[in-house]
Design a protein around this motif. Structure first.
Motif, PDB file in Angstrom:
ATOM      1  N   GLY A   1       0.145  -0.750  -0.200  1.00  0.00           N
ATOM      2  CA  GLY A   1       0.430  -0.248  -0.295  1.00  0.00           C
ATOM      3  C   GLY A   1       0.719   0.959  -0.144  1.00  0.00           C
ATOM      4  O   GLY A   1       0.770   2.446   0.090  1.00  0.00           O
ATOM      5  N   GLY A   2       2.272   1.616  -0.273  1.00  0.00           N
ATOM      6  CA  GLY A   2       2.783   2.251  -0.332  1.00  0.00           C
ATOM      7  C   GLY A   2       2.851   3.073  -1.598  1.00  0.00           C
ATOM      8  O   GLY A   2       1.957   2.951  -2.387  1.00  0.00           O
ATOM      9  N   ASN A   3       2.891   4.155  -1.557  1.00  0.00           N
ATOM     10  CA  ASN A   3       3.680   5.623  -2.324  1.00  0.00           C
ATOM     11  C   ASN A   3       4.680   5.611  -2.824  1.00  0.00           C
ATOM     12  O   ASN A   3       5.855   5.840  -2.214  1.00  0.00           O
ATOM     13  CB  ASN A   3       3.685   7.101  -1.649  1.00  0.00           C
ATOM     14  N   SER A   4       4.819   5.484  -3.696  1.00  0.00           N
ATOM     15  CA  SER A   4       5.845   4.899  -4.566  1.00  0.00           C
ATOM     16  C   SER A   4       6.781   6.243  -5.425  1.00  0.00           C
ATOM     17  O   SER A   4       7.446   6.279  -5.542  1.00  0.00           O
ATOM     18  CB  SER A   4       5.497   3.947  -6.128  1.00  0.00           C
TER      19      SER A   4
ATOM     20  N   MET B   1       1.651  -5.388   8.109  1.00  0.00           N
ATOM     21  CA  MET B   1       0.977  -6.233   6.516  1.00  0.00           C
ATOM     22  C   MET B   1       0.525  -6.992   6.435  1.00  0.00           C
ATOM     23  O   MET B   1      -1.071  -6.689   7.038  1.00  0.00           O
ATOM     24  CB  MET B   1       2.267  -7.542   6.743  1.00  0.00           C
ATOM     25  N   GLY B   2      -0.185  -7.723   4.922  1.00  0.00           N
ATOM     26  CA  GLY B   2      -1.885  -7.591   4.319  1.00  0.00           C
ATOM     27  C   GLY B   2      -2.144  -9.253   4.697  1.00  0.00           C
ATOM     28  O   GLY B   2      -2.440 -10.112   4.837  1.00  0.00           O
ATOM     29  N   TYR B   3      -1.835  -9.506   5.800  1.00  0.00           N
ATOM     30  CA  TYR B   3      -2.419 -10.197   7.187  1.00  0.00           C
ATOM     31  C   TYR B   3      -3.429 -11.420   6.733  1.00  0.00           C
ATOM     32  O   TYR B   3      -3.768 -12.561   6.722  1.00  0.00           O
ATOM     33  CB  TYR B   3      -2.059 -10.755   7.923  1.00  0.00           C
ATOM     34  N   GLU B   4      -4.672 -10.298   6.440  1.00  0.00           N
ATOM     35  CA  GLU B   4      -6.430 -10.651   6.222  1.00  0.00           C
ATOM     36  C   GLU B   4      -6.123 -11.446   5.192  1.00  0.00           C
ATOM     37  O   GLU B   4      -7.017 -11.364   4.969  1.00  0.00           O
ATOM     38  CB  GLU B   4      -7.298  -9.503   6.121  1.00  0.00           C
ATOM     39  N   ASN B   5      -4.708 -10.687   4.355  1.00  0.00           N
ATOM     40  CA  ASN B   5      -5.310 -12.468   2.969  1.00  0.00           C
ATOM     41  C   ASN B   5      -4.808 -13.352   3.060  1.00  0.00           C
ATOM     42  O   ASN B   5      -5.026 -14.084   2.098  1.00  0.00           O
ATOM     43  CB  ASN B   5      -4.221 -11.272   1.710  1.00  0.00           C
ATOM     44  N   PHE B   6      -4.424 -13.979   3.965  1.00  0.00           N
ATOM     45  CA  PHE B   6      -3.876 -16.076   4.349  1.00  0.00           C
ATOM     46  C   PHE B   6      -4.616 -15.762   4.924  1.00  0.00           C
ATOM     47  O   PHE B   6      -5.745 -15.489   5.638  1.00  0.00           O
ATOM     48  CB  PHE B   6      -2.265 -15.229   4.931  1.00  0.00           C
ATOM     49  N   PRO B   7      -4.521 -17.542   4.721  1.00  0.00           N
ATOM     50  CA  PRO B   7      -5.181 -18.444   5.464  1.00  0.00           C
ATOM     51  C   PRO B   7      -5.469 -18.347   6.876  1.00  0.00           C
ATOM     52  O   PRO B   7      -4.427 -17.875   7.504  1.00  0.00           O
ATOM     53  CB  PRO B   7      -4.380 -19.702   5.169  1.00  0.00           C
TER      54      PRO B   7
ATOM     55  N   PRO C   1      11.950 -14.494   4.585  1.00  0.00           N
ATOM     56  CA  PRO C   1      12.977 -13.714   4.352  1.00  0.00           C
ATOM     57  C   PRO C   1      12.873 -14.288   2.315  1.00  0.00           C
ATOM     58  O   PRO C   1      12.547 -12.910   2.362  1.00  0.00           O
ATOM     59  CB  PRO C   1      14.040 -13.114   4.702  1.00  0.00           C
ATOM     60  N   ARG C   2      13.328 -14.671   1.733  1.00  0.00           N
ATOM     61  CA  ARG C   2      12.971 -14.944   0.449  1.00  0.00           C
ATOM     62  C   ARG C   2      12.101 -14.816  -0.485  1.00  0.00           C
ATOM     63  O   ARG C   2      11.510 -14.301  -1.357  1.00  0.00           O
ATOM     64  CB  ARG C   2      14.322 -16.117   0.135  1.00  0.00           C
ATOM     65  N   SER C   3      11.075 -15.226   1.161  1.00  0.00           N
ATOM     66  CA  SER C   3       9.916 -15.201   0.454  1.00  0.00           C
ATOM     67  C   SER C   3       8.954 -14.435   1.262  1.00  0.00           C
ATOM     68  O   SER C   3       7.404 -14.216   0.817  1.00  0.00           O
ATOM     69  CB  SER C   3       9.189 -16.297   0.534  1.00  0.00           C
ATOM     70  N   TYR C   4       9.139 -13.284   1.306  1.00  0.00           N
ATOM     71  CA  TYR C   4       8.932 -12.022   1.273  1.00  0.00           C
ATOM     72  C   TYR C   4       7.943 -11.269   0.302  1.00  0.00           C
ATOM     73  O   TYR C   4       8.584 -11.490  -0.628  1.00  0.00           O
ATOM     74  CB  TYR C   4       8.914 -11.039   2.568  1.00  0.00           C
ATOM     75  N   THR C   5       6.799 -10.625   0.753  1.00  0.00           N
ATOM     76  CA  THR C   5       6.117 -10.187  -0.947  1.00  0.00           C
ATOM     77  C   THR C   5       5.226  -8.624  -0.508  1.00  0.00           C
ATOM     78  O   THR C   5       5.770  -8.443   1.150  1.00  0.00           O
ATOM     79  CB  THR C   5       4.899 -10.814  -0.768  1.00  0.00           C
ATOM     80  N   LEU C   6       4.307  -8.196  -0.897  1.00  0.00           N
ATOM     81  CA  LEU C   6       4.176  -6.661  -0.859  1.00  0.00           C
ATOM     82  C   LEU C   6       2.908  -6.403   0.044  1.00  0.00           C
ATOM     83  O   LEU C   6       3.174  -5.783   1.095  1.00  0.00           O
ATOM     84  CB  LEU C   6       3.765  -5.335  -2.214  1.00  0.00           C
ATOM     85  N   GLN C   7       1.978  -8.043   0.000  1.00  0.00           N
ATOM     86  CA  GLN C   7       1.537  -8.096   1.504  1.00  0.00           C
ATOM     87  C   GLN C   7       1.911  -8.794   2.422  1.00  0.00           C
ATOM     88  O   GLN C   7       1.106  -9.190   3.454  1.00  0.00           O
ATOM     89  CB  GLN C   7       0.121  -8.248   1.108  1.00  0.00           C
ATOM     90  N   LEU C   8       3.167  -9.443   2.121  1.00  0.00           N
ATOM     91  CA  LEU C   8       2.947 -10.948   3.003  1.00  0.00           C
ATOM     92  C   LEU C   8       5.523 -10.737   3.702  1.00  0.00           C
ATOM     93  O   LEU C   8       5.857 -10.706   3.605  1.00  0.00           O
ATOM     94  CB  LEU C   8       3.819 -11.719   3.003  1.00  0.00           C
ATOM     95  N   PHE C   9       4.902  -9.355   5.223  1.00  0.00           N
ATOM     96  CA  PHE C   9       6.369  -9.439   5.377  1.00  0.00           C
ATOM     97  C   PHE C   9       6.250  -9.131   7.067  1.00  0.00           C
ATOM     98  O   PHE C   9       5.019  -8.910   7.369  1.00  0.00           O
ATOM     99  CB  PHE C   9       6.649  -8.000   4.809  1.00  0.00           C
ATOM    100  N   PRO C  10       7.225  -9.579   7.934  1.00  0.00           N
ATOM    101  CA  PRO C  10       6.548  -9.191   9.016  1.00  0.00           C
ATOM    102  C   PRO C  10       6.803  -7.355   9.428  1.00  0.00           C
ATOM    103  O   PRO C  10       7.429  -6.127   9.286  1.00  0.00           O
ATOM    104  CB  PRO C  10       8.563  -8.783   9.702  1.00  0.00           C
ATOM    105  N   THR C  11       5.248  -7.653  10.120  1.00  0.00           N
ATOM    106  CA  THR C  11       4.930  -6.149  11.193  1.00  0.00           C
ATOM    107  C   THR C  11       6.468  -5.482  12.101  1.00  0.00           C
ATOM    108  O   THR C  11       6.615  -5.906  12.674  1.00  0.00           O
ATOM    109  CB  THR C  11       3.855  -6.394  11.120  1.00  0.00           C
TER     110      THR C  11
END
Length: 549
Positions: free
Chosen positions: A80-83, A298-304, A393-403
């Motif tokens: 959700g960042g401002n590029s 991060m977008g945790y609500e998008n995951f199981p 860490p190699r699997s972080y995405t734009l919505q899946l990363f440490p908060t």
């Protein structure tokens, strides 16, 4: 009065915050402040309260966060960042509301501070010592506002006195003049303010000599790298920081033994905090909400297994830590407790309906681990064998990363509501690192290591290896200080300014932020002057824009 001026005149529609004996915010709106009103006891206090409340427009706002956190070696764009700002895109220009969102409130409340300072000698109904202290508070606040402006924008308009009538002309003062003005304000404030935030009934968020001393050390240090540098700036920065640190016992101040408690909810007035900005649950008096509890989530609500919850926060996902930050700067996750006390690693399932099933059987139960981010690499075999989502860490995405958890607020009114937690602006761990940075620049690596080690050894609590956290004087250099600032002050709205101060912004972004590296240029060491400010100046010479914008 119309608000098209180069500096906003009063505080129309701004909140007036009065701290009573109950330590609660009692607020009363005032439509304007005039010299006649400043001369009364009520108006004088109302002006000071407004000058404090003005900081809510900055500390807690998305504007200041966007201008200090992303686009550095610490953080890059999240989902959700401002590029524009995060990657220094070609569309990053003077029209951005983030710029005016910092510029305008700084000048609004500089003018309010000017009204307090200018009218102190004629105010009636307040004893002279109280007036002196309140003027000291206004000078501390004015110095803060100007210090933000000069670091972001370089030469800026230097307004020293209260403006009660509109003006459509303005010039930019040399940064040497701005720094001299800030330094004198802080010297005056130190002489007038109570010594410590933890003594004599000083309420949270009020200015003290300790906070002003910290800020003065930082101002000297910042000027020492600039074109306005004085030959004794590094020495003055060191002496000022050291003077505060040498007096901690008498001031009832000190580092907390556990780094994790510094940002614990409800503990924002602890012995390590020098100055904080107070927020209030009454949004009528919050010109800008404290949204820091949203931006790092991060977008945790998008995951199981997970739905949006108070415990985990509203997932704006504005910024995500860089690979350098998580894997290099925080490479030592064994002896240094700060990574796991800064970033969330575990999310427990809070939705039975979202738990994945195998042959109709849930893979785990409500309350079990749904996501685990160990912060270190794990094998694909282990990932595939794990019931929950195991994310190295190699699997972080734009919505899946440490908060980052420093600003989490589980006590706000509702899941989508902003935070009412105070924002910690200055704390003693930074004072130690300011002293260390000044010492490095003075060639005094022994004392630089001593002050760095004070912060690092605290971070080993409770089970870390203190000896492993101790550095030698040979290791103390500017890059090490910057690394240590990242580990200690991660996400605390200082990083862009730190890198600009030390002339390291371009170098570090190119090395450690691959998203921003292709676009960053020399011109980006200053923010562009807001276009709205340039457009307001219709009398006399055009208001100059910063080079390259």
């Amino acid at each position: 009065m119309r608000a098209y001026l180069h500096r906003y005149i009063g505080i129309a529609s701004i909140a007036i915050a009065t701290f009573g004996c109950s330590k609660q915010l009692i607020e009363e709106p005032k439509s304007s402040l005039t010299p006649q009103y400043f001369n009364t006891a009520q108006g004088f206090q109302s002006g000071l309260d407004a000058a404090y409340a003005g900081n809510r427009n900055l500390w807690g706002s998305e504007n200041l966060m966007t201008m200090t956190v992303p686009g550095t070696d610490e953080f890059k764009s999240g989902g959700g960042g401002n590029s524009n700002f995060n990657i220094y895109a070609s569309s990053y220009d003077s029209s951005s509301g983030f710029l005016s969102g910092v510029w305008n409130p700084c000048y609004t409340f500089i003018n309010t501070c000017n009204g307090i300072i200018d009218n102190g000698a004629s105010v009636t109904g307040i004893d002279a010592n109280t007036v002196k202290q309140k003027i000291g508070e206004a000078k501390f606040l004015r110095a803060n506002y100007y210090f933000l402006l000069v670091r972001f924008f370089g030469p800026v308009t230097l307004s020293k006195n209260f403006i009660s009538e509109p003006t459509t002309s303005a010039t930019r003062a040399p940064i040497a003049d701005v720094y001299n003005f800030i330094i004198q304000d802080l010297k005056d404030a130190i002489a007038a303010l109570p010594p410590s935030p933890t003594q004599n009934g000083v309420l949270p968020g009020k200015a003290t000599a300790a906070a002003a001393s910290h800020l003065l050390a930082k101002v000297y240090l910042t000027r020492a790298y600039s074109s306005a540098k004085q030959t004794d700036d590094f020495q003055n920065a060191y002496n000022t920081a050291k003077g505060l640190l040498d007096n901690l016992g008498a001031l009832n101040l000190g580092l907390l033994p556990d780094f994790g408690n510094v940002f614990a909810e409800g503990n924002e007035a602890n012995r390590e905090v020098l100055w904080s900005v107070q927020h209030t649950a009454n949004l009528t008096y919050n010109a800008v909400s404290n949204e820091l509890n949203f931006h790092y989530v991060m977008g945790y609500e998008n995951f199981p297994g997970l739905v949006r919850s108070m415990a985990y926060g509203r997932p704006y996902a504005r910024v995500e830590l860089t690979n350098w930050m998580g894997n290099v700067c925080f490479a030592d996750k064994t002896n240094d407790t700060r990574y796991y006390k800064t970033f969330q690693s575990v999310w427990l399932s809070n939705s039975a309906d979202k738990i994945p099933k195998v042959n109709g059987v849930p893979k785990y139960t409500l309350g079990d681990t749904a996501i685990y981010m160990p912060g270190v690499d794990v094998s694909n075999t282990k990932i595939n064998a794990t019931r929950y989502l195991l994310v190295p860490p190699r699997s972080y995405t734009l919505q899946l990363f440490p908060t980052m958890t420093k600003y989490q607020d589980t006590k706000r009114a509702g899941i989508n509501d902003p935070s009412v937690r105070p924002v910690i602006v200055y704390r003693l761990a930074e004072t130690y690192l300011l002293a260390a940075e000044a010492a490095v620049n003075l060639g005094d690596n022994v004392n630089a290591a001593k002050y760095i080690n004070a912060v690092r050894e605290r971070a080993a609590f409770p089970s870390g290896n203190v000896a492993a956290m101790t550095i030698t004087p040979a290791q103390a250099n500017l890059d090490y200080v910057l690394d240590e600032r990242a580990r200690e002050l991660c996400g605390e709205q200082t990083r862009w300014l730190d890198l600009v101060r030390t002339n390291k912004l371009l170098e570090r972004v190119k090395l450690y932020n691959p998203d921003a590296a292709p676009n960053i240029q020399e011109r980006h060491v200053l923010r562009p002057i807001p276009q709205s400010q340039i457009d307001r100046i219709i009398t006399g010479p055009k208001y100059p824009q910063n080079p390259g914008f």
